[in-house]
Write an enzyme that holds these catalytic residues in place. Structure first.
Site, short mmCIF file in Angstrom:
data_model
loop_
_atom_site.label_atom_id
_atom_site.label_comp_id
_atom_site.label_asym_id
_atom_site.label_seq_id
_atom_site.Cartn_x
_atom_site.Cartn_y
_atom_site.Cartn_z
N ARG A 87 -2.80 -5.64 -5.91
CA ARG A 87 -4.20 -5.58 -6.29
C ARG A 87 -4.37 -6.02 -7.74
O ARG A 87 -3.67 -5.53 -8.62
CB ARG A 87 -4.76 -4.16 -6.09
CG ARG A 87 -5.10 -3.86 -4.65
CD ARG A 87 -5.75 -2.49 -4.48
NE ARG A 87 -4.76 -1.42 -4.51
CZ ARG A 87 -4.60 -0.57 -5.52
NH1 ARG A 87 -5.36 -0.67 -6.60
NH2 ARG A 87 -3.70 0.38 -5.46
N SER A 260 3.29 6.76 -3.10
CA SER A 260 3.67 8.09 -3.57
C SER A 260 3.79 9.14 -2.47
O SER A 260 3.83 10.33 -2.76
CB SER A 260 2.66 8.56 -4.63
OG SER A 260 2.66 7.70 -5.74
N THR A 263 1.80 7.62 3.30
CA THR A 263 2.19 7.15 4.64
C THR A 263 3.29 8.02 5.23
O THR A 263 3.24 8.39 6.41
CB THR A 263 2.63 5.68 4.58
OG1 THR A 263 1.54 4.87 4.13
CG2 THR A 263 3.07 5.19 5.94
N SER A 264 4.28 8.39 4.42
CA SER A 264 5.38 9.22 4.94
C SER A 264 4.87 10.61 5.34
O SER A 264 5.35 11.19 6.32
CB SER A 264 6.50 9.34 3.92
OG SER A 264 6.06 9.93 2.72
N ARG A 367 4.70 -5.67 2.54
CA ARG A 367 3.88 -4.86 3.44
C ARG A 367 4.13 -5.19 4.91
O ARG A 367 4.74 -6.18 5.27
CB ARG A 367 2.39 -5.12 3.13
CG ARG A 367 1.96 -4.74 1.72
CD ARG A 367 1.63 -3.29 1.63
NE ARG A 367 1.22 -2.88 0.29
CZ ARG A 367 0.43 -1.84 0.06
NH1 ARG A 367 -0.05 -1.13 1.07
NH2 ARG A 367 0.12 -1.48 -1.18
#
Length: 603
Positions: A87, A260, A263-264, A367
């Site tokens: 980004r 950080s 997602t996990s 990604r």
């Protein structure tokens, strides 16, 4: 309207103009008319939802070489410019004639003039693609419609994976968000992303990295935050996950800066969303939906041991777009942290690569883009138009020195202000800049903030006051270190989540501290045994949950100093922070610069 349709008929594929006419949306037709005249494509292709249209886009992505077919069925790879890998904060502007603290603004007329000049004729010799999407489930009180215009088959292919196609829902002059993107030319100096709040329009040019080009992702978040504040709900950078407890399933939202743990965390429960959430109040209860139906996730570090669900998704046949990983000579992929043998050579975003170069094989912000339906842990309510009731909210950071692994707020306002609005986190590779630098990032949403934090936080606090039962708020930190070594393993997050669920179910007690409520050792010991099948020692607990009072005081003072600079900050924000500071000072006077949880337990 007829003249506009006649003009578009010269560009759009056969029968699509009739479809466009049938939905009777004059503002939509005028918008498309103006964009075609501005960008000057050779042709226009509408995506209204048919399988034939989706397949056409897949083929165009391959023919244009924006994607390359891989050996596994349905898998492709995309490469962005070596300097277009994250980004672009410095090239992204909110168009506003008023300066806003922590928001990159540009005077509206100046920004529009610059952007329209860059877009003029930008699609000559190319085909324009137009997608019609729903943010949130269709036929839902959460639904927001959006149109994406682009000349990149990769971008529109990504949109087709990530969002619900909803052409029919645009009938009868229904309002919609607008996104205009052109890949333009590979000149990073001319990369620009402009968010025009006044017209609910985002413009993006000379970039293909999805965070800058896929409009409905983080570009739309700026528009939906504004809409949420104006209407009294929350549009958040949050996962939505269901966690099973002794009394059933409990849905949490989870806010973490990119890279950080969001997602996990979403993979250890029942997945609804890994990234974004719309939260509204219904009859005094907070309910949430996922605006998306896909995942655009960071791939670095994903391996079979730690991330079995994502690993399966990335290796089975099905639709997957990899971006900026290594393509091997036999048409497979490799990324750093996969724990597989590193290939001898291959091809990545910088061109030809070989192991002897010593360079990383993949970009740290590489990604994958996949549909939600590929995940084995997908929750049955993932597309429920009524949403799910939220029992807990997690605000997580990447803090190496200070914050305990898990803490519960005393109240909604305490959690919103001293945990969410006070977030500081080490910067990651998802944004351009120096990694590991600690930065202020309230609610992990500062990059996407289109308005003053004062307005945003006032809405947050008022939202909680309308709830007859507000969610419990927790602060998480998976990254605490001692002697430069992590104090937790990756799987320990399952225990912190389990404790939060027990607090929601009111089946675990907690130790009072000046910064919130923390777990008792015996409760965590039992959870480590039950959840992970391993022992949990007192020494581990003490290192992890010792309250570093002096460092917490320094942090609180930093946050107070930041918010005092806002002229219109709600008094509740400063008052809550000052009360926290007073509690910490009292504990420093009593215990010193830090205090063991065992001592607090005794006292």
């Amino acid at each position: 309207m007829k003249s506009s349709l006649d003009f578009l008929n010269n560009f759009i594929q056969r029968d699509a103009v009739k479809k466009l006419e049938s939905i009777n949306n004059y503002p939509l037709i005028e918008f498309l008319n103006s964009v075609v005249k501005l960008c000057e494509p050779d042709s226009v292709y509408l995506i209204t939802g048919s399988d034939e249209e989706k397949e056409y886009i897949r083929k165009k992505a391959l023919e244009s070489k924006e994607e390359i077919r891989l050996q596994t069925s349905g898998h492709t790879i995309h490469f962005d410019h070596p300097l277009d890998q994250a980004r672009a904060r410095e090239d992204t502007f909110i168009l506003s004639d008023t300066k806003i603290p922590y928001v990159n603004t540009k005077p509206r007329n100046e920004g529009l003039s610059e952007m329209l000049t860059l877009l003029k004729g930008s699609m000559r010799g190319r085909e324009m693609y137009v997608g019609f999407y729903s943010l949130g489930p269709r036929n839902s009180p959460f639904q927001i419609l959006a149109v994406q215009v682009t000349d990149s088959p990769y971008v529109i292919h990504s949109e087709n994976i990530l969002y619900r196609i909803a052409f029919e829902d645009f009938s009868n002059n229904t309002k919609f968000l607008r996104f205009v993107h052109s890949k333009g030319e590979p000149d990073i100096k001319k990369r620009r992303i402009m968010i025009d709040l006044a017209n609910n329009t985002v413009y993006s040019v000379n970039t293909t990295y999805a965070g800058n080009s896929v409009g409905l992702k983080k570009l739309a978040l700026r528009l939906t935050i504004m809409k949420a504040v104006e209407e009294g709900w929350l549009s958040e950078h949050m996962a939505i996950v269901g966690f099973n407890g002794d009394k059933g399933i409990h849905y949490f939202t989870a806010s973490f800066p990119s890279g950080s743990g969001k997602t996990s965390t979403s993979m250890i429960g029942n997945l609804i969303s890994d990234d974004l959430a719309f939260i509204r109040e219904f009859e005094g209860l907070p309910k949430a939906v996922n605006p998306e139906i896909g995942v655009f996730g960071i791939i670095q570090g994903i391996n079979a041991r730690d991330d079995p669900i994502i690993w399966e998704v990335l290796h089975k046949p099905g639709e997957v777009i990899f971006s900026n990983v290594l393509m091997t000579e036999d048409g497979d992929v490799y990324w750093e942290g996969s724990e597989l043998p590193k290939p001898e050579r291959g091809y990545n975003h910088e061109g030809r690569w070989d192991r002897e170069s010593g360079k990383p094989a993949s970009h740290p912000n590489a990604r994958f883009t996949v549909p939600l339906t590929s995940f084995s842990n997908l929750d049955k309510n993932w597309d429920n138009p009524n949403g799910v009731i939220i029992d807990g909210i997690i605000f997580g950071v990447r803090d190496y020195s200070t914050l305990v692994p898990v803490v519960e707020a005393f109240s909604w306002s305490h959690g919103v202000i001293t945990i969410g609005a006070s977030m500081e986190s080490a910067r990651t590779s998802a944004v351009i800049g120096k990694s590991d630098e600690l930065e202020f990032n309230p609610m992990a949403i500062l990059d996407f903030m289109p308005i003053s934090l004062s307005r945003y936080l006032r809405n947050y606090l008022n939202f909680g006051k309308r709830l007859r039962k507000s969610p419990k708020i927790f602060g998480f930190n998976y990254f605490l270190k001692d002697d430069n070594k992590f104090l937790n393993s990756k799987e320990d997050k399952k225990v912190w989540v389990s404790w939060a669920v027990k607090r929601v179910e009111e089946t675990a007690n907690a130790i009072y501290t000046p910064i919130g409520l923390i777990p008792f050792y015996e409760d965590l010991k039992a959870l480590f045994k039950r959840v992970l099948g391993k022992e949990y020692g007192k020494e581990e607990y003490e290192k992890q949950f010792t309250i570093k009072l002096r460092k917490y005081l320094e942090k609180t003072e930093r946050i107070i100093e930041i918010y005092l600079k806002f002229e219109d900050i709600p008094s509740e924000v400063i008052n809550e922070l000052k009360m926290q500071k007073e509690r910490i000072v009292d504990y420093i006077n009593k215990y010193g610069d830090s205090v063991s949880p065992f001592r607090l337990e005794k006292d």
